[in-house]
Design an enzyme around this catalytic site. Structure first.
Site, mmCIF file in Angstrom:
data_model
loop_
_atom_site.group_PDB
_atom_site.id
_atom_site.type_symbol
_atom_site.label_atom_id
_atom_site.label_comp_id
_atom_site.label_asym_id
_atom_site.label_seq_id
_atom_site.Cartn_x
_atom_site.Cartn_y
_atom_site.Cartn_z
ATOM 1 N N ARG B 15 0.841 -1.208 0.000
ATOM 2 C CA ARG B 15 0.000 0.000 0.000
ATOM 3 C C ARG B 15 0.868 1.248 0.000
ATOM 4 N NH1 ARG B 15 -1.370 0.196 6.259
ATOM 5 N NH2 ARG B 15 0.365 -1.082 6.933
ATOM 6 N N GLY B 54 1.753 -6.606 -19.966
ATOM 7 C CA GLY B 54 2.914 -7.170 -20.647
ATOM 8 C C GLY B 54 4.189 -6.392 -20.374
ATOM 9 N N ASN B 91 11.596 0.551 1.557
ATOM 10 C CA ASN B 91 10.491 1.488 1.751
ATOM 11 C C ASN B 91 9.680 1.207 3.011
ATOM 12 O OD1 ASN B 91 8.060 3.259 0.841
ATOM 13 N ND2 ASN B 91 7.238 1.198 1.052
ATOM 14 N N TYR B 156 10.585 8.603 15.308
ATOM 15 C CA TYR B 156 10.522 8.346 13.863
ATOM 16 C C TYR B 156 11.675 9.071 13.158
ATOM 17 C CZ TYR B 156 8.634 8.608 9.078
ATOM 18 O OH TYR B 156 8.473 8.546 7.719
ATOM 19 N N ALA B 157 11.904 10.343 13.547
ATOM 20 C CA ALA B 157 12.978 11.133 12.946
ATOM 21 C C ALA B 157 14.331 10.453 13.143
ATOM 22 C CB ALA B 157 13.006 12.531 13.565
ATOM 23 N N ALA B 158 14.538 9.893 14.323
ATOM 24 C CA ALA B 158 15.810 9.217 14.602
ATOM 25 C C ALA B 158 16.025 8.062 13.629
ATOM 26 C CB ALA B 158 15.833 8.716 16.041
#
Lengths: 81, 248
Positions: B15, B54, B91, B156-158
């Site tokens: 997702r 394809g 990701n 999260y930043a770390a």
């Protein structure tokens, strides 16, 4: 080809590709004096995983990377299991 | 592109941004191996679309990236099934937010495990395969939060700043083996991860951005495609910011 010969063969190949000269090898030679640098050793381990289907340094509980060529070969001969 | 498509591993591809990256790379002719815990409906549709079009085929590889100890076997099995891995797009991530002082330790640990530890270990095994081939591309999805501050995202930043440091040093380490390592730093995107960013906060981010809008997942997917392609062959160790000018 025995495990030891496979390792020696692959060491020679990596050294050639990286433009390094391989030292005369025996069991007591330190890996870092073999002529391969740490990156060369990383490539060696990756190639040996393909050729031998073994990665003794992931499967072993031993955190230390072997110091000598002899210890390195032994790690593969013991199969890492 | 050569007759045999390059394999590219995309994590968190079920997702959001990961799915958009998987779609873009498939459309560009890569064979995409989509790693995620479960096969979402949109991913199932994307796989079917890829088959009909394809263009580059898309495959689903079910895996829980929090299971660090199972990563070596994952890579081994994928190589056995698909052959050499040309690209890796790290990701997958979680975006827990909240005041650090109140964040449960298990949430902090989960952030570090999924956003930093897991991609580093996955890269370790994938880069080995690339080393054996003497070629490869790695793209780490970081965030502008890795170099700019936002209240409520300290942990999260770390994890994202860690991936930026990882990108630069790994680029130096493996560069002479023909492996490029780069990062993209998206700004705020409209995905499930940023659902907490609503109303006034969202408007504020938009007002502050140079282009007066948010970047979207397709903008970031285009940047990833560029970094994987021949045109980026001389780019390594860099961070490509895609944030509609939020940090300009």
């Amino acid at each position: 080809m025995s495990i030891k010969l496979t390792i020696m063969d692959e060491m020679a190949r990596v050294a050639r590709e990286h433009g390094k000269t391989l030292a005369p090898l025996n069991d007591d030679v330190a890996l870092l004096d073999s002529g391969l640098d740490s990156l060369g050793l990383a490539v060696l381990v990756a190639r040996l995983e393909d050729r031998l289907g073994l990665d003794p340094f992931t499967t072993s509980d031993d955190v230390q990377f072997p110091v000598t060529v002899g210890d390195f070969v032994k790690a593969y001969e013991h199969g890492g299991h | 592109m050569s007759e045999k498509p390059h394999n590219v591993l995309v994590t968190g591809a079920s997702r959001g941004l990961g799915l958009a990256i998987a779609r873009r790379l498939s459309a560009a002719g890569y064979r995409v191996i989509a790693v995620a815990r479960s096969k979402s409906k949109p991913l199932t549709e994307a796989i079917a679309e890829a088959e009909q079009s394809g263009r580059g085929p898309m495959h689903f590889a079910p895996f829980d990236l929090g299971k660090i100890e199972a990563i070596p076997d994952l890579v081994k099995n994928l190589r056995k099934e698909f052959g050499p891995l040309y690209g890796l797009v790290n990701n997958a991530a979680v975006g827990h937010d909240g005041a650090l002082a109140m964040m449960h330790n298990s949430r902090i640990e989960e952030l570090v495990r999924l956003n930093t530890l897991s991609p580093i270990v996955l890269t370790k095994y994938v880069v080995r395969a690339m080393m054996a081939e003497g070629a490869g591309r790695i793209v780490n999805v970081a965030s502008i939060i890795g170099f700019t501050g936002y209240s409520g995202l300290a942990a999260y930043a770390a994890t994202k700043a860690a991936m930026l440091g990882f990108t630069r040093s790994l680029a130096r380490e493996v560069g002479r083996l023909g492996i490029n390592v780069n990062a993209v730093a998206p700004g705020f995107l409209d995905t499930e991860m940023t659902h907490g960013l609503a109303g006034e906060q969202r408007q504020r981010v938009i007002r502050r951005s140079a282009l007066r809008r948010l970047a979207d997942v397709d903008d970031v997917a285009n940047a990833v495609e560029f970094l994987l392609g021949d045109k980026a062959r001389s780019i390594s160790g860099t961070v490509l910011t895609v944030d509609a000018g939020t940090t300009a």
